[in-house]
Each structure stands twice: as C-alpha cells, then as structure tokens.
Design an enzyme around this catalytic site. Structure first.
Site, short mmCIF file in Angstrom:
data_model
loop_
_atom_site.label_atom_id
_atom_site.label_comp_id
_atom_site.label_asym_id
_atom_site.label_seq_id
_atom_site.Cartn_x
_atom_site.Cartn_y
_atom_site.Cartn_z
N HIS A 192 18.59 -14.51 35.94
CA HIS A 192 18.80 -15.79 35.27
C HIS A 192 17.55 -16.65 35.33
CE1 HIS A 192 22.99 -14.69 35.12
NE2 HIS A 192 23.34 -15.84 34.59
N GLU A 208 25.92 -10.83 22.14
CA GLU A 208 24.60 -11.30 21.74
C GLU A 208 23.97 -10.44 20.65
OE1 GLU A 208 25.72 -10.91 24.82
OE2 GLU A 208 25.85 -12.98 25.50
#
Ligand SMILES: Cc1ncc(C[n+]2csc(CCOP(=O)(O)OP(=O)(O)O)c2C)c(N)n1
Ligand SMILES: Cc1ncc(C[n+]2csc(CCOP(=O)(O)OP(=O)(O)O)c2C)c(N)n1
Ligand SMILES: [Mg+2]
Ligand SMILES: [Mg+2]
Lengths: 330, 359, 330, 359
Positions: D131, D62
């Site tokens: 998450h 990322e």
C-alpha cells in the site's frame, strides 16, 4: 424457447441467400489469403476464420453500422462483415500505407471507425471491457447503439470477461457478448482448460440472458443474434450468444495443421461435414433459390473482386519509416 | 569433449527436461504446454523426462495461474511458467510484483517463492505493438525479483537451471531471435551462476553493455570496428536484477567510454540505470559522455515499411561508437557500409543468419 | 439437502459451547484492539471482524492445523482460529520485532506457517489463486491437506476469483472458497457493485459445489463447512461456502461509523439482533450448558489472557531499522 | 484577489467538480465514488456539481473497469478513474499499457483515449509493502502514456484539469502526504500546462530535481542549506512523461551539480533517466558526479521500528549536498541537526506539519 434459438431456422430464403453469399465471400477471401501467404508478402501473423463464417455473418446481419464492434486476433471476418473495406484490410495485412491502420498493426489490429469496427485486440479477453465501455458511453449519451464483444472460448478463462460482464449486468448496458466456441485455444481443447459444464452458465450466473446456437447454421445464428440484439437494444441489459463452431485451418497461419494430430480426425471430419456453407447451400437448394449457376456467378464475381483487391493492396506503397514515430500522442 | 552445437531454444528445452527429471518439484506450466511445438519447442518432450503430472496445461488466465504457481511455490514446488509473449504476463503483473516479489520479505523470511516466469520478446514478421515489448526494466524496478536475459545457448541452459534452483522468483526474458543462436552446449545438467555480466570481447576504446539480442548486434559491430582499428569491449549484461556492475565499472575505468544498447526502449530502460550508476561512481574515469541506444520512444509498428530505424543494429552501434571516439567519418562509413552490405537483401523483419552462431 | 446446510443445526452442545467460547474470545480480542487503538500504539490500518465471528470459528473448526489458509486484509479472526498466537498477532499490530512477521507487515499481513495460516494479502482477490496453488501442490504431493481461501463479497468482482475457480474445478483441487458476504465493500453495498442474483450461481457456473448458510449461526456454519470440507478432502473437487454475515464496526479502524449513514439503521439493527454470540448463547442456554456463571468465567479468563497478551506485545522491543533491509532475497 | 488557502486534496476536488460540471463527458469512476469521504475527500460532492450519471461506482474489478473506462474514452468520454492506492492499478496494468497507451498509435490516430487514472501513494501509519509503492518510473516506461506528479495545490488543480482536457491517457500519481499541502489556489476552472518541471527555488551551487512529496523535503533542505551559505536550485519535476529536461539542463550548466530525489525506489527510478540524460547531454558541464536519492532496494516495511532511514528526508538531502560540495562536515552537521531538531518528537510515520504550507 427462452434461451435457445429455435431448431430449424425460419429465415426468409432471400435473406438466407444473402447470408450465404457473405459466407462465401469470407471463405474465398480467407482462402485467397491462405493461398497467397506463401508469397511472403503478407508479413504478419494471420488468424483465419475458415469454418467459422456463419458466426460473423449471422451476428453482423443483426447489427447496425452504427453499432460498435470489438474483436480479437481472429478479426478478418468481423471486420469485413461489419462493413470494413477489403482493400484496406488486405493492404493492412500487406503492411501498406493504405492499410486500415496504415500498416501499424497488421492482421491482428484491424479497425475502421466508419463501419463501427472499433478495435481488434490480440490480447485474449482484453477487448471485452472496451466493448462494455463503449456501451456505457452510448447509454450515457442516450444513443441506441449497441456494442458487441466478439470473443473466443478461451476468453471465458480470462478474468476480464467476468469483470466486464458483472458491470454490464449491474448497469444493464447495451452489449452483446458474441462467443465463438471453436473448441480450441491454439492447440488446446476446451476440456483441458475448463471443467465440463454448459458455457452459458457463466453469463447466466451474472444475471445475463444467454442464447446458445449451432454456430455453423447461419440462419440459426442470425435468428438468435437477432433475438439477443433486440433484447440488448431494447434496454433490457446485456446478452450472451454462444455459437458452437470449428476452425478448419491452423490457429495462426495459412495451413491446415492436422498432421500435427492435436485434434481427432473424426472431430474434424464431422465439423467439415457441417460446413456452414454446405448447411446453407443445402437449405437454399432445397428451397430452390440456389443452383449451380447462381453459385458459379457468385464465385466468379468474388474471384474478380478479390483478385482486384489483392492487386490494389500489393501495388499500394509501403509507409515511410518516418511515419512510425507519429500518433504516439494525440 | 565433442562439440555439441545446438541453439538456445534447444538448450532451454534440455535444461527444462533435465531440471524436471532431477527434481519432481519442478513444474512446467504453459498455455499449450503439450502443443506439438510447445513454447517454440522449448517444452517439447519435457514431460517424457519427468512425470506427466509435472507438465501442467494452463487455462488462458495469466493472473490466476501465476497466482496458482506462486501458491504452489510457497509449498515447495518450483514452477516454471512460460508465456509466449512478454505482454501476456502483464495481466499477472500484480501477482508478480506483489505476491511473488514480496512474499519472502513480508513473511519475515518464512516463505520462499522459487518461481520462474519465462517471457518471450517477439520481433519481426509484423508482430506489432502488443507482441514485441521488451520490458526488462519494468520488472527490474521491483526488489525481490531477479531478472535475467540469456543470449547464448550454453549460458541460457545453465542460467535457466540456476533460476529454477534459485529460491527467489526469477523473470527470464528470452528474445525470440536469440532462440536461434547456436553454440557448444555441455550435455547434462549444470548451472551457471546468476552473478552478473560476462565479458564477450576485450577492448580498450569503449565499453559496450548490451542486453539479450543486442549483444549479438554489438559483437558484430565490434568485429567490424576492429577492422577500422577500434577496440570495443563488449559485455553481455545477462542479469538485470540484481544488477552487478563491478566488472563494467572496471572496464569503464580502462576505456573511459560507455555505450549501452537496450533490447527495450532506451527511455527508462536498463541503460538508464547503468549510465546513472557509472556516472555516479566512475565520473572521473569517463572521458566522454556516456551514451544509450535502444528502441525509440514509440510502440513497435507492424509493417516492414515502418520498421527501418526502429531497432538498433550493428551499423548504428558502429556509427555511435565512431561518433563517441571522434573517428573520421569516412573511416566509420566504411565499417557501417560493410555491415549494411553484409545484411544484403535480407528483409528487415527476419533474423540475419549471421547471428545464429555458433558462438 | 444438496447445497444448503440444514435448518436448525444439530451440533452437540459441548462442541457448540467450544465454538461459542472461541467467538467470545475473538470478540473480546477485537474489542480490546478497538478500545486501545486510540492510544496510537497500534500504528497500522486494522480491519476488525466484530460481528463476523461465526464464519472464522465455524470454518476453522472444520479444518486441520495442517490445512493451508489464505486470507485477506480482514484476517485477525482467521489467524487466531487457525491456531495463530495472540501475542505474536498483537506484537505484529504493534509493529514489534516479536510480531508474527517481525513488524514487516502489520495487521493486514498476518501469517504463521506453523498453524497453516499461510498468508494474508491486502489486495482484494489476490490470495485466492495462492490457495489454489497450495492445493495443487498438495494434490501433486498426495497429501490430504486442503486449502482454504477466505474471501469477502467484493472478491467475487475480481477476475482473480474466476481464473482460480476455473482451474480448481478443472483439476478438482482440494480447495474451499469460504466467502463472508457482509454486504459491503468499504462503504459500498453489494447492490451497487453486483447485479441481483444468488452469489452461489457464480461458483456453480464453474462446476463447483456450493453451500449457503446463515453466517451468524456458528453451528450452521460449522455444519456446512464440515460438509464442504469433507467433500473437498475426499477428492471430489473444490467447494464454495457462502456465509451471510455483517460487519459491525467501520471498514478500517476501531470505531463504529454509522453516523456516516452509509448503511440503513434498520439493517444494522437487524444484524445486531442476530449477533452470532447471541444466537449461540440462546441455543446453549436453552440446552442448559451455558449460564451467567459459565459466561462470566469465560470472560474473566479472556480478560486476563488478553490483558497479558497486550502487555507482552506492548513491552516487546521494536525491530532494529537495519532489519528492514533483510529478507529481500532468500 | 483574496488569498484562498486550501490543501491539495481540496484543490483536486474543486478541479474534479468543475471539470465534471463544465463537460458532461467527464466521468468520475472509483471504488467508493459515493463514500462519505470518497477518495480521501477528493470526490466529495463532485456529483452535485455535475449530473449524477457522471459519477460511477466501480465494482472492485480494476482490470475490467479500467478497460471499461478506456472503451468509454474511445467513444468521447473523459473518464477519471481514481484508485486509493497505486497497487490496485497493477491489476489493470495490461489495459493501461496496451489499450490506453497504444490505441491512438495502433488506430493510426483514429482513436483517442482521454483517460485519467489517479493513483495514490500511501505512506505512514504502517501501510506496509503493498500500500505504499510509488511506481512512476514503471508507468513512465511506456510511450503513449503521460505521467504527472503534482505536489502543490494550485499546480495540482490546474494539472489535473489539463490532464482531463488532454486527449491522451494521463497517470496522475498523488502522494498521500501531498494531499495535505496548502497554498493559495485560484477559484474557478483553469488549467496548468503539462509541459515540464517548475523551478521552486533559485540557486547556483547544486541542482536538485525532486518528485512529488520529495519536493517538500528538498525545499526544506535547501532552506536549511542556505543558512549554511549553500544555494541549492530546486526543481519540482511535475511531469515524468513526456520528460522535458531542458530547464534542468540549463540549471546544471550553471551549477555543475545534479541531485535527484525520487519518491519511489532509486534503482530504475525516475532519477536514473534524469541522470542518464544529463550525463549524456551535459557531461561537460558537470563538475561532480551526479547523485540520486530514493527508496532503498527493498519493499516498504510496516513497523515504525523499521522505517527510520527508509525515506529520504531534508536531513539526508542536506547531507548529500554537503558531501557533493565537499562542505566541511561540521558546517553540514549543524544544518542536519537543525533539520532533525525541527522534526522534534514527531513519530516517524506521520507527516511533519512543516510541509503543509501554505506554499
Ligand atoms: C492474454 C493472452 N494470453 C495468451 C495469448 C496467446 N493466444 C493468442 S490467440 C490464443 C487462443 C485464444 O483462443 P480463443 O479465445 O478460443 O480464440 P480462437 O483463437 O479459438 O479464435 C492464445 C492463447 C494472447 N494473445 N493473450
Ligand atoms: C485490488 C484492490 N482493490 C481495492 C482495494 C481497497 N479495498 C480494501 S478492502 C476493500 C473491501 C473489500 O470488500 P470485501 O472483499 O467484501 O471484504 P470486507 O472488507 O467486506 O471484509 C477494498 C475495496 C484493495 N485492497 N485491493
Ligand atoms: Mg477458440
Ligand atoms: Mg464485504
């Protein structure tokens, strides 16, 4: 030889003289900054490149103006050799409105789109993915520009390098990773930060061709850079160029800090003997293209140019405070 | 007890050396941990008080090494990771806000992460936008973290010791200019509870809550305002998370007025949370709209030409208070002028010696 | 041979039978989860390890209970083989108060300090530095524990791996990087994410000894793991174990998703033929230590055990909502 | 025009496909960009409308890949990077808040970074603490970024298009449950200005400002309250940065009451900044203390046993409003009971079909 630039460089004397000239120019600029820093008019951190001139000069000689360069906190030499303007650089360091980024960044944020010095980023490793991104854009646009990420040895400790290298290799992007291994990150020797093994193993593990070279031999640097750039520009994928060199002054600031004794005296001594300018001058003198007169003339020319640039930069106005609020959003 | 006037940097150094010496589980990690002037001197000689093994040189790999520190903390070590700038820790943000902040929660209390991360806010001498951010509100957004901002030496020494003893991850935000504040600091090891703000000055007209370096500007403003007959009550917030505003609530109940002064941006800053809580819980006590000061909504420019007006200072704070209290303009103007005069010709990008103390 | 586990594994039949048993147990647990998932009582994402059993079994066989393991989203097999409790695992997946973390985490956050399964972290790569940190702590405490970081092939794309590997190598820390290369990250093949070259080049570039092995041959895995663990435990520094294997079911969830056609049918077919249980069973039958009766007995035993565990987990109470606010601060 | 009822996920997909088709500089990067159901379907067939080269599969890296996208953006590309969870972008935080947010500033306006980063907030089905975070206030803390949170399909399609056309980095926070909202969505390419909040419902008793999914809960609460004679005015904040509160100020001037409902934590959340600004600028108009709802001060637990009470819902919002307006308890209780009844036996960890729309 596959990965290493050949031994004694076979560079033409005229070209070597030009490279020597550029190194001398860089040296004199950085030394002028060092000398005048005490006036406290250059009010920002400066990371000088004295001792590392051959890297910037040798690599940039192999580049085109349209190529994109991204560099680090130690950016003066890259900025100037990529074609940046001395007055705008000094004005930036002086914090002036005429500075290359209007005084917003200072020494660590030099950039000039016109010459392709796209960005200097003072967060270690952070400019490397940017260079890969520029290469991606050029590839998609079918331009034959290449991108260069200048980096120091410490950037090889940052994950950003590996993430960017993997992607560049996967997509065979036109990017050169130009690594100046000056053995130190601030006061810390490489041995305290990385295990002992050849640094070129790192890019190679990502399937990237690597060249390794004496970073104080500008001819050798240029030759290797030229090979690496040719490889990159021909679409064969990224390349990594490892240049062994040494920083003479303190990490950040104008002084010599060896009284702090973080580096062995002999180490420093050896590297000073291998001064890039001494190496090139010896070769040039041997070949008869450099003598005291030529050298003196160059120096005189640069003294004038640098003095004038400093005068212009010092005279230039400071930016208006109101300008600080501009350019937050495009 | 004889006075021991030392500065915050030295006080932190004492704390680290004493903490490491008394508990071999304390580890001191930094890029340049063994520099000649490690972490602005705050790590100097720490290794000599402890074992050499406790001082750990970090590769330049913030994400990985903060992760390493968290793993070691899970095993009972008490790592103190120091970064020379807040920004370097942004690379380790995921590790900090997921693994450090949540390991205790997600392990149902099995793991503890007694980690300290020291982050320095740069200011002055043209640092520019990537060496000057004060991101306390960003770290404070995460339950599981503690966030502290010591401004004074005695406080800093004790709070850092408490942070190291704390079984939770603590982010310590140190303003570079606060490193120079001096004061009387007890010799030897002690802790200072991380329980909340401290009242620095009593007053009845307005409650000023400031963080870190801005506490010093607020105090100076309060002194000058006192000359004009305005009594400001000044709080050093000290602990941004967990945020304990009970003392400030009581103060606002008395003064009816609240001004926050952030070291970071005022937008989405600590002041926003303070104003929101006070507006919510002490609405009836407020006699005037609460106000916030902090950095304007743009990055930090480098040039001294661009900096004027960027940082709140005592003069701005005094002006703001004057405005809140509807004090005649000429009266405040005098105060503000005095404050400006005090600064004299000092360049804008160096700390004013006033604030060094001793406090 | 330096870096590769030897060809035909020379594991003792009795040990191989034990490993086979464990693989069968894992297989049956994961399949039971898959079958019962449709009941919608296990209300969290599950990443099953069907097809990859040899890796968890072979590596964990080489570990001690006091060693520290850190793993990923795909953690069931590592949790169980490290010594975790089946009922507490299932209860966690069912979101029950008796779950190994009280229902706070679900399938992706299994842990049990008592057996050294220190943490499962569902952020790719993020648990790797934790393992290195645990190894650092053990080294400083002069314990002879080692740490294991289980990782997938995609974690080799994350900077976290390199930053952690560099430090582990620099300090010769007792950590094993156990990499299960199942060729995919979700639906994406390795070839679309990394350039083609041997993955062991990556740790080797950091000066880390690497072993590479058929990850579906539990004997080979164990042998390589044993060598690697011996290396690590003896203080010679970190090791990397690359295990080639394959995931049978969908990335996340209980089903086979090959109708989506993201993987070539032949590829899947080939790997199914090389089922770790088939490989071990063949060897065991050849050596005469396994026959249908033994196999049936094992299955019957596991059916009972698994049924009972499911029953216990399903019966267990849900946690009280108020518990959600606990354990924010120690 | 015939009605085209589609959901937000599909609307975003149309936008991406149309944006990529009309401008070859638009690049679509994702981990799993060519999955069978890429990014919850929002990237499906995007490559077919554009050139294959515009769809770029990302390694699982990322930080590096966001940096790559920024570099490409500096060269004139318009990369849209999609992450399946907000959390994955935390690894790229440094690139986002330094390089993306500040390149325009630090280059004195020379560089532009027309980057879009799409981040999905997970909820339900036991996502757990890593998450499920909704970190809009954390991104909004940085000048130079824009932060948007579309809740409805027509809005989402147009706002994402505007984000892609925008020359600044835009963080798009998409709540996973909003992907299912349906509504009438214009066919073909259009943009929807990123200028600020939208009034969803008129009312005179209280101003409710909600973000993303919480807009739906707020609307449901407002409907139920209307039955009890309470008229709530509801705003969908839509754009968290730049934060334009002028419409909300006017509304509060009429209603005298403000309730914010955050998708993320209420501490240091978007509501803090809104309440602070309103308290500061509309103090005299407020007739009651402003209030905030949002996630409580702990991470998201996974189990459905632990979730009750974690997320604000229509019933909680109605209760809060009732309390603010001092409505007799029995009157509000009816509203709240009705709301609870509406949900019926639906498990707590799946979206209530009510909110799918069409809106
Ligand atoms: C992410 C990050 N970590 C730490 C620093 C502090 N820092 C500034 S320059 C530097 C040394 C970098 O060494 P190297 O990459 O070898 O470059 P050199 O200074 O030797 O040219 C460090 C650690 C930083 N700027 N960014
Ligand atoms: C930092 C981060 N990026 C992306 C994801 C989404 N994600 C979850 S599992 C996974 C695949 C990881 O592949 P690999 O490491 O090979 O493990 P495998 O699933 O094959 O076991 C991805 C990309 C994530 N969880 N964390
Ligand atoms: Mg270096
Ligand atoms: Mg995989």
């Amino acid at each position: 030889m596959d990965d290493h630039a050949s031994v004694a460089s076979e560079i033409e004397p005229a070209q070597l003289l030009r490279l020597h000239r550029q190194m001398l120019f860089l040296r004199m600029v950085e030394e002028a900054i060092a000398v005048r820093y005490a006036e406290q008019e250059m009010r920002c951190p400066v990371h000088l490149s004295v001792g590392q001139e051959a890297a910037a000069v040798g690599v940039c000689e192999a580049l085109l103006k349209t190529d994109h360069a991204f560099t680090t906190h130690r950016c003066h030499a890259h900025y100037l050799m990529k074609g940046g303007d001395l007055v705008r650089m000094l004005a930036e360091i002086f914090g002036k409105a005429d500075g290359c980024v209007g005084g917003r960044g200072g020494s660590m944020h030099l950039m000039d789109r016109d010459c392709g010095l796209e960005a200097s980023v003072p967060i270690v490793g952070a400019s490397i993915p940017l260079a890969v991104g520029a290469a991606l854009a050029d590839r998609l646009d079918k331009k034959d520009h290449i991108s260069v990420a200048f980096l120091g040895d410490a950037a090889l400790e940052e994950g950003a390098f590996y993430e960017a290298a993997n992607f560049a290799s996967l997509r065979k992007l036109p990017v050169l990773f130009a690594c100046e291994n000056n053995l130190y990150s601030c006061y810390t020797h490489l041995d305290q930060r990385q295990p002992s093994r050849n640094l070129t193993a790192l890019p190679k593990a990502h399937g990237i061709r690597a060249w390794e070279v004496d970073g104080n031999d500008v001819g050798a640097v240029h030759e290797a850079a030229h090979e690496a750039v040719t490889h990159v520009r021909s679409g064969q994928g990224p390349a990594f160029l490892l240049m062994h060199t040494y920083r003479w002054l303190e990490h950040c600031g104008p002084d010599n800090d060896d009284h702090l004794q973080y580096r062995p005296e002999e180490e420093y001594g050896l590297w000073r003997e291998r001064c890039p300018l001494v190496v090139s001058a010896a070769s040039l003198r041997e070949r008869g293209v450099l003598d005291d007169a030529v050298e003196d003339a160059m120096r005189a020319e640069f003294v004038t140019r640098i003095d004038e640039a400093f005068a212009a930069a010092k005279q230039a106005p400071l930016p208006e405070p109101a300008a600080a609020a501009g350019h937050v959003y495009a | 007890m004889p006075e021991r006037i030392i500065n915050l940097a030295e006080a932190l150094r004492e704390c680290l050396a004493e903490s490491a010496a008394r508990d071999s589980n304390v580890l001191v990690l930094a890029e340049g941990a063994e520099d000649p002037v490690p972490m602005f001197g705050t790590l100097r000689d720490v290794g000599e008080r402890a074992t050499a093994e406790q001082v750990i040189e970090m590769p330049v790999a913030e994400n990985g090494l903060v992760g390493v520190a968290i793993g070691a903390a899970m095993m009972g070590k008490r790592p103190v990771v120091s970064f020379q700038r807040v920004e370097f820790a942004l690379l380790a943000f995921e590790q900090i806000v997921n693994n450090a902040a949540k390991a205790h929660y997600i392990s149902n209390g099995e793991h503890k992460v007694p980690l300290v991360v020291r982050l320095v806010v740069g200011r002055g001498w043209g640092q520019g936008p990537e060496h000057s951010q004060s991101l306390e509100s960003v770290f404070a957004a995460f339950p599981g973290l503690k966030v502290i901002m010591p401004a004074f030496p005695a406080d800093g020494k004790g709070m850092l010791a408490a942070a190291i003893e704390d079984d939770n991850p603590v982010i310590v935000i140190e303003h570079r200019w606060c490193h120079y504040t001096t004061g009387d600091v007890p010799a030897g090891y002690y802790t200072e509870s991380l329980d909340g703000p401290r009242r620095i000055r009593e007053g009845s007209d307005v409650t000023i809550v400031a963080t870190s370096y801005m506490v010093l500007e607020a105090m100076r403003a309060a002194d000058a305002l006192a000359a004009a007959g305005v009594q400001a009550e000044v709080y050093d917030l000290r602990v941004v998370r967990p945020l304990n505003l009970s003392a400030i609530e009581e103060s606002v109940a008395r003064t009816g007025r609240l001004l926050t002064v952030d070291t970071g941006h005022h937008m989405f800053g600590v002041g926003a949370e303070i104003v929101a809580q006070i507006a919510q819980r002490r609405f009836g006590d407020l006699t005037a709209p609460p106000r916030r000061l902090g950095l304007p909504d743009h990055p930090t420019p480098s040039s001294r030409g661009l900096v004027p007006g960027f940082y709140p200072d005592a003069a701005r704070i005094a002006e703001e208070v004057g405005d809140m209290l509807a004090i005649p303009v000429d009266k405040v103007a005098g105060v503000v002028d005095d404050l400006r005069r005090l600064r004299g010709d000092l360049p804008i990008d160096v700390p004013d010696p006033f604030f060094k103390g001793p406090f």
